[in-house]
Design a protein around this motif. Structure first.
Motif, PDB file in Angstrom:
ATOM      1  N   ALA A   1     -11.090 -54.804 -35.417  1.00  0.00           N
ATOM      2  CA  ALA A   1     -10.787 -53.536 -36.092  1.00  0.00           C
ATOM      3  C   ALA A   1     -10.772 -52.384 -35.087  1.00  0.00           C
ATOM      4  CB  ALA A   1     -11.815 -53.269 -37.191  1.00  0.00           C
ATOM      5  N   TYR A   2     -11.713 -52.400 -34.165  1.00  0.00           N
ATOM      6  CA  TYR A   2     -11.771 -51.331 -33.151  1.00  0.00           C
ATOM      7  C   TYR A   2     -10.529 -51.335 -32.266  1.00  0.00           C
ATOM      8  CZ  TYR A   2     -13.061 -48.838 -28.913  1.00  0.00           C
ATOM      9  OH  TYR A   2     -13.058 -47.990 -27.830  1.00  0.00           O
TER      10      TYR A   2
ATOM     11  N   ILE B   1     -19.330 -46.584 -30.115  1.00  0.00           N
ATOM     12  CA  ILE B   1     -20.787 -46.507 -29.956  1.00  0.00           C
ATOM     13  C   ILE B   1     -21.476 -47.523 -30.859  1.00  0.00           C
ATOM     14  CG2 ILE B   1     -22.798 -45.022 -30.394  1.00  0.00           C
ATOM     15  CD1 ILE B   1     -20.949 -42.643 -29.542  1.00  0.00           C
ATOM     16  N   ARG B   2     -20.989 -47.646 -32.098  1.00  0.00           N
ATOM     17  CA  ARG B   2     -21.560 -48.630 -33.030  1.00  0.00           C
ATOM     18  C   ARG B   2     -21.442 -50.047 -32.468  1.00  0.00           C
ATOM     19  NH1 ARG B   2     -19.457 -45.482 -37.684  1.00  0.00           N
ATOM     20  NH2 ARG B   2     -21.283 -44.753 -38.833  1.00  0.00           N
ATOM     21  N   LEU B   3     -20.274 -50.348 -31.903  1.00  0.00           N
ATOM     22  CA  LEU B   3     -20.052 -51.682 -31.346  1.00  0.00           C
ATOM     23  C   LEU B   3     -20.961 -51.954 -30.153  1.00  0.00           C
ATOM     24  CD1 LEU B   3     -16.193 -52.323 -31.442  1.00  0.00           C
ATOM     25  CD2 LEU B   3     -17.981 -53.770 -32.394  1.00  0.00           C
ATOM     26  N   VAL B   4     -21.068 -50.993 -29.257  1.00  0.00           N
ATOM     27  CA  VAL B   4     -21.912 -51.159 -28.062  1.00  0.00           C
ATOM     28  C   VAL B   4     -23.371 -51.367 -28.470  1.00  0.00           C
ATOM     29  CG1 VAL B   4     -22.803 -49.995 -26.009  1.00  0.00           C
ATOM     30  CG2 VAL B   4     -20.361 -49.883 -26.542  1.00  0.00           C
TER      31      VAL B   4
ATOM     32  N   ARG C   1     -22.431 -53.815 -39.863  1.00  0.00           N
ATOM     33  CA  ARG C   1     -23.537 -53.976 -40.823  1.00  0.00           C
ATOM     34  C   ARG C   1     -23.659 -55.414 -41.307  1.00  0.00           C
ATOM     35  NH1 ARG C   1     -23.771 -49.669 -45.497  1.00  0.00           N
ATOM     36  NH2 ARG C   1     -25.850 -50.574 -45.636  1.00  0.00           N
ATOM     37  N   LYS C   2     -22.536 -56.109 -41.401  1.00  0.00           N
ATOM     38  CA  LYS C   2     -22.541 -57.520 -41.807  1.00  0.00           C
ATOM     39  C   LYS C   2     -22.766 -58.459 -40.620  1.00  0.00           C
ATOM     40  CE  LYS C   2     -21.662 -59.096 -45.343  1.00  0.00           C
ATOM     41  NZ  LYS C   2     -22.597 -59.557 -46.396  1.00  0.00           N
ATOM     42  N   ASN C   3     -22.933 -57.890 -39.416  1.00  0.00           N
ATOM     43  CA  ASN C   3     -23.167 -58.655 -38.181  1.00  0.00           C
ATOM     44  C   ASN C   3     -21.996 -59.580 -37.849  1.00  0.00           C
ATOM     45  OD1 ASN C   3     -24.791 -59.154 -35.926  1.00  0.00           O
ATOM     46  ND2 ASN C   3     -25.643 -61.004 -36.835  1.00  0.00           N
TER      47      ASN C   3
ATOM     48  N   VAL D   1     -14.987 -51.172 -38.813  1.00  0.00           N
ATOM     49  CA  VAL D   1     -15.964 -51.387 -37.732  1.00  0.00           C
ATOM     50  C   VAL D   1     -17.379 -51.210 -38.278  1.00  0.00           C
ATOM     51  CG1 VAL D   1     -16.866 -50.493 -35.554  1.00  0.00           C
ATOM     52  CG2 VAL D   1     -14.403 -50.739 -35.861  1.00  0.00           C
ATOM     53  N   ARG D   2     -17.594 -50.116 -39.003  1.00  0.00           N
ATOM     54  CA  ARG D   2     -18.922 -49.843 -39.576  1.00  0.00           C
ATOM     55  C   ARG D   2     -19.356 -50.972 -40.509  1.00  0.00           C
ATOM     56  NH1 ARG D   2     -17.861 -45.197 -41.976  1.00  0.00           N
ATOM     57  NH2 ARG D   2     -17.537 -46.068 -44.063  1.00  0.00           N
TER      58      ARG D   2
END
Length: 225
Positions: A179-180, A198-201, A169-171, A164-165
């Motif tokens: 993945a999530y 949170i990263r996805l949102v 980062r690669k958009n 996910v991370r």
């Protein structure tokens, strides 16, 4: 990795990945031999095993480790670039004899004592030197892991939260969402799962503000998150 030797760690992770890939590809030369020499039951058992060979915990660990090593190297690139610029400036201020002595001393320090290790690039010096885009290389590791059925709870959560991370980062938001979804129900209360969400949102909100996501993709995210 703990010693900060990213090149050496990455080389070993790639050795592991190559081992599994070669093991999987060699089966195609082995089929006719097995049919002639072994019972059908043993052959079918081998085929079933090879269908899930990438589910091995060792492969999962190596892939996650490689992605994390590449991410760390990408973060260090500005520092590496600054050191190279400082070295170039220092060399420019030296005369020809001083430059020659400096380069000889540096080459002697970096030279691998064991010629076999040097040939295999055991410490990953050539690998790191030739690495132009660490995140693109990390994405190539991530492709297969995205479809692997990871059974170990710890590595499943860590692995897919890492993906996910990386994909955020690669958009590549849809791949990040895929993945999530691998851990959303499996480890709903895990801290890594919450961080991934949170990263996805946040990534979706930024994409919407920049008008970088269409209505259908937004709808998919809203139904999943």
């Amino acid at each position: 990795m703990r010693q900060g030797k990213i090149g050496a760690a990455l080389r070993r992770y790639k050795f592991m990945q190559t081992h599994f890939e070669n093991f999987y590809e060699d089966q195609f030369d082995f089929h006719t031999y097995v049919l002639r020499k072994y019972e059908m039951r043993a052959y079918i058992k081998m085929v079933h095993y090879l269908d899930n060979v990438y589910d091995s915990e060792w492969y999962v660990k190596a892939t996650i480790g490689a992605i994390e090593a590449l991410e760390r190297h990408e973060q260090q690139l500005p520092i590496i670039k600054k050191k190279e610029e400082e070295e170039e400036k220092m060399l420019a201020e030296m005369n020809s004899k001083e430059r020659r002595n400096y380069k000889k001393k540096k080459e002697a320090q970096e030279k691998e004592e064991d010629p076999i290790k040097e040939k295999l690039d055991f410490n990953g010096k050539k690998l790191i030197a030739e690495l132009k885009d660490p995140l693109a290389e990390a994405t190539s590791f991530a492709k297969k892991l995205l479809d692997v059925q990871v059974t170990n709870p710890k590595w499943r959560t860590r692995g897919f939260s890492t993906l996910v991370r990386l994909y955020v980062r690669k958009n590549k938001l849809l791949l990040a969402l895929k993945a999530y979804n691998k851990i959303a129900d499996f480890a709903a209360t895990d801290a890594d799962t919450h961080i991934a969400r949170i990263r996805l949102v946040q990534a979706l909100e930024q994409a919407v503000k920049a008008e970088g996501v269409n209505a259908n993709v937004k709808l998919v995210f809203e139904s999943s998150l």
